[in-house]
Enzyme design. Structure first.
Site, PDB file in Angstrom:
ATOM      1  N   LYS A  13       0.840  -1.213   0.000  1.00  0.00           N
ATOM      2  CA  LYS A  13       0.000   0.000   0.000  1.00  0.00           C
ATOM      3  C   LYS A  13       0.869   1.254   0.000  1.00  0.00           C
ATOM      4  CE  LYS A  13      -2.128  -1.065   3.881  1.00  0.00           C
ATOM      5  NZ  LYS A  13      -1.545  -2.380   4.221  1.00  0.00           N
ATOM      6  N   ARG A  88     -10.475   1.035   7.762  1.00  0.00           N
ATOM      7  CA  ARG A  88     -10.118  -0.337   8.124  1.00  0.00           C
ATOM      8  C   ARG A  88     -11.230  -1.062   8.837  1.00  0.00           C
ATOM      9  NH1 ARG A  88      -3.884  -1.306   9.247  1.00  0.00           N
ATOM     10  NH2 ARG A  88      -3.337   0.627   8.250  1.00  0.00           N
ATOM     11  N   ARG A 127      11.474  -5.578   5.677  1.00  0.00           N
ATOM     12  CA  ARG A 127      11.282  -4.139   5.392  1.00  0.00           C
ATOM     13  C   ARG A 127      12.123  -3.263   6.317  1.00  0.00           C
ATOM     14  NH1 ARG A 127       5.395  -1.553   5.674  1.00  0.00           N
ATOM     15  NH2 ARG A 127       5.478  -2.432   7.767  1.00  0.00           N
ATOM     16  N   ARG A 159      10.711  -0.938  11.445  1.00  0.00           N
ATOM     17  CA  ARG A 159       9.560  -0.355  12.136  1.00  0.00           C
ATOM     18  C   ARG A 159       9.263  -1.161  13.389  1.00  0.00           C
ATOM     19  NH1 ARG A 159       4.431   0.605   8.250  1.00  0.00           N
ATOM     20  NH2 ARG A 159       3.355  -0.569   9.884  1.00  0.00           N
ATOM     21  N   ARG A 171      -1.541  -8.220  13.295  1.00  0.00           N
ATOM     22  CA  ARG A 171      -1.989  -7.218  12.321  1.00  0.00           C
ATOM     23  C   ARG A 171      -2.733  -7.895  11.166  1.00  0.00           C
ATOM     24  NH1 ARG A 171       3.690  -4.958  11.397  1.00  0.00           N
ATOM     25  NH2 ARG A 171       2.800  -3.876   9.602  1.00  0.00           N
TER      26      ARG A 171
HETATM   27  P1  AP5 Z   1       4.690  -1.630   2.103  1.00  0.00           P
HETATM   28  O1  AP5 Z   1       4.347  -0.825   0.897  1.00  0.00           O
HETATM   29  O2  AP5 Z   1       5.419  -0.925   3.216  1.00  0.00           O
HETATM   30  O3  AP5 Z   1       3.416  -2.391   2.691  1.00  0.00           O
HETATM   31  P2  AP5 Z   1       2.046  -1.825   3.259  1.00  0.00           P
HETATM   32  O4  AP5 Z   1       0.930  -2.483   2.511  1.00  0.00           O
HETATM   33  O5  AP5 Z   1       2.045  -0.323   3.305  1.00  0.00           O
HETATM   34  O6  AP5 Z   1       2.049  -2.491   4.700  1.00  0.00           O
HETATM   35  P3  AP5 Z   1       2.067  -1.831   6.147  1.00  0.00           P
HETATM   36  O7  AP5 Z   1       2.824  -2.759   7.046  1.00  0.00           O
HETATM   37  O8  AP5 Z   1       2.493  -0.407   6.121  1.00  0.00           O
HETATM   38  O9  AP5 Z   1       0.573  -1.930   6.500  1.00  0.00           O
HETATM   39  P4  AP5 Z   1      -0.020  -1.793   7.917  1.00  0.00           P
HETATM   40  O10 AP5 Z   1      -1.454  -1.798   7.584  1.00  0.00           O
HETATM   41  O11 AP5 Z   1       0.436  -2.801   8.889  1.00  0.00           O
HETATM   42  O12 AP5 Z   1       0.598  -0.458   8.512  1.00  0.00           O
HETATM   43  P5  AP5 Z   1       0.034   1.005   8.702  1.00  0.00           P
HETATM   44  O13 AP5 Z   1       1.186   1.904   8.764  1.00  0.00           O
HETATM   45  O14 AP5 Z   1      -1.042   1.314   7.742  1.00  0.00           O
HETATM   46  O15 AP5 Z   1       5.578  -2.865   1.621  1.00  0.00           O
HETATM   47  C1  AP5 Z   1       6.150  -3.774   2.549  1.00  0.00           C
HETATM   48  C2  AP5 Z   1       7.557  -4.203   2.114  1.00  0.00           C
HETATM   49  O16 AP5 Z   1       7.452  -4.930   0.902  1.00  0.00           O
HETATM   50  C3  AP5 Z   1       8.546  -3.055   1.832  1.00  0.00           C
HETATM   51  O17 AP5 Z   1       9.816  -3.433   2.303  1.00  0.00           O
HETATM   52  C4  AP5 Z   1       8.532  -2.916   0.319  1.00  0.00           C
HETATM   53  O18 AP5 Z   1       9.773  -2.442  -0.150  1.00  0.00           O
HETATM   54  C5  AP5 Z   1       8.265  -4.358  -0.116  1.00  0.00           C
HETATM   55  N1  AP5 Z   1       7.473  -4.450  -1.354  1.00  0.00           N
HETATM   56  C6  AP5 Z   1       6.336  -3.744  -1.668  1.00  0.00           C
HETATM   57  N2  AP5 Z   1       5.881  -4.101  -2.890  1.00  0.00           N
HETATM   58  C7  AP5 Z   1       6.726  -5.092  -3.349  1.00  0.00           C
HETATM   59  C8  AP5 Z   1       6.785  -5.883  -4.543  1.00  0.00           C
HETATM   60  N3  AP5 Z   1       5.875  -5.762  -5.537  1.00  0.00           N
HETATM   61  N4  AP5 Z   1       7.792  -6.787  -4.658  1.00  0.00           N
HETATM   62  C9  AP5 Z   1       8.721  -6.930  -3.661  1.00  0.00           C
HETATM   63  N5  AP5 Z   1       8.728  -6.215  -2.521  1.00  0.00           N
HETATM   64  C10 AP5 Z   1       7.744  -5.305  -2.369  1.00  0.00           C
HETATM   65  O19 AP5 Z   1      -0.639   0.910  10.157  1.00  0.00           O
HETATM   66  C11 AP5 Z   1       0.163   0.730  11.319  1.00  0.00           C
HETATM   67  C12 AP5 Z   1      -0.711   0.692  12.553  1.00  0.00           C
HETATM   68  O20 AP5 Z   1      -1.390   1.959  12.729  1.00  0.00           O
HETATM   69  C13 AP5 Z   1      -1.833  -0.343  12.577  1.00  0.00           C
HETATM   70  O21 AP5 Z   1      -1.375  -1.619  12.974  1.00  0.00           O
HETATM   71  C14 AP5 Z   1      -2.789   0.298  13.598  1.00  0.00           C
HETATM   72  O22 AP5 Z   1      -2.321   0.106  14.911  1.00  0.00           O
HETATM   73  C15 AP5 Z   1      -2.697   1.765  13.273  1.00  0.00           C
HETATM   74  N6  AP5 Z   1      -3.687   2.217  12.258  1.00  0.00           N
HETATM   75  C16 AP5 Z   1      -3.416   2.717  11.018  1.00  0.00           C
HETATM   76  N7  AP5 Z   1      -4.539   3.027  10.353  1.00  0.00           N
HETATM   77  C17 AP5 Z   1      -5.574   2.702  11.180  1.00  0.00           C
HETATM   78  C18 AP5 Z   1      -6.982   2.756  11.049  1.00  0.00           C
HETATM   79  N8  AP5 Z   1      -7.578   3.203   9.914  1.00  0.00           N
HETATM   80  N9  AP5 Z   1      -7.741   2.337  12.101  1.00  0.00           N
HETATM   81  C19 AP5 Z   1      -7.161   1.883  13.232  1.00  0.00           C
HETATM   82  N10 AP5 Z   1      -5.839   1.792  13.408  1.00  0.00           N
HETATM   83  C20 AP5 Z   1      -5.042   2.193  12.399  1.00  0.00           C
HETATM   84 MG    MG Z   2       2.164   1.132   4.850  1.00  0.00          MG
END
Ligand code: AP5
Ligand code: MG
Ligand code: ZN
Length: 212
Positions: A13, A88, A127, A159, A171
């Protein structure tokens, strides 16, 4: 263009958001990044969110909706935006519809990037993220100079919520329980665009552009 991007952890994402906002010239609003910023600045939102984020649990809807509502009311989001990581839960999706209705707007698309669980785990365990600008790296594609960000020179590190497999699994479980049902919510509204998330980052991006 008004978009949301859904998908399990590690689906890409954040990676794809950076490309989408550049191509379509819209701001990205990433709730996870907003929470991490608040936590590192130890402000009120950060204090409330800290334990949830560290443990990989969802931050309560009320606080999450409030910060998104505030961010969407800023000028740069008036004619377009990409929401990464929001909504979410069903309550968040409904709240977003209310916010948009008040503005006389609607979503153009809900992108759902799909990857199997083992791909999520492999990507997250490898990552590394720039602590300054948020750019993503991976053990397999590190920055050029000793874990210093290619873009801004910031320190590139793991992270806090990628540290343990147990937190990542928590998660992923939250995603399957609370967020995956949103696919049918958007399917019913005819805005769902499912994007296979395996393959190279460029291949995934091409699929997104074609879907839009
Ligand atoms: P990356 O692009 O970083 O993945 P992502 O989908 O963004 O995954 P996240 O871990 O950021 O999602 P998340 O939902 O856990 O975290 P968020 O910050 O939103 O890619 C991952 C890795 O893969 C990277 O190393 C990249 O280089 C590699 N990669 C990507 N594409 C690739 C490809 N095609 N081929 C090879 N490698 C590739 O949320 C964090 C926390 O915040 C949550 O746990 C929660 O506590 C809170 N939170 C956030 N939003 C809410 C909400 N709406 N409601 C409640 N709590 C929330
Ligand atoms: Mg992310
Ligand atoms: Zn950086």
């Amino acid at each position: 263009m008004r978009l949301v991007i859904l998908g399990p952890q590690g689906a890409g994402k954040g990676t794809q958001s950076a490309r989408i906002v550049e191509k379509y010239d819209i701001p990205v609003i990433a709730t996870g990044d907003m929470f991490r910023w608040a936590i590192s600045h130890e402000n009120e939102v950060g204090q409330e969110a800290r334990d949830y984020v560290r443990r990989g649990r969802l931050v309560p809807d009320e606080l999450t909706i409030e910060i998104v509502r505030g961010r969407l009311s800023q000028d740069d989001a008036s004619d377009g935006f990409l929401l990464d990581g929001f909504p979410r839960t069903l309550a968040q999706a409904e709240a977003l519809d209310v916010i948009l209705e008040e503005r006389g707007q609607a979503l153009d698309a809900a992108l759902a990037i799909e990857v199997p669980e083992e791909v999520s785990l492999r990507r997250l365990l490898g990552r590394r993220v720039c602590s300054n600008c948020g750019r993503n790296y991976h053990l397999d594609s590190p920055p050029q100079d000793n874990w210093t960000c290619d873009r801004c020179g910031g320190k590139v590190e793991r992270r806090a919520d990628d540290d343990e497999e147990a937190t990542i699994r928590e998660r992923l479980k939250n995603y399957h329980d609370s967020t995956e049902p949103l696919k049918s919510y958007y399917e019913e509204r005819d805005t769902l665009r499912v994007i296979p998330g395996e393959g190279t980052m460029d291949e995934v991006f091409d699929r997104i552009v074609a879907a839009l």
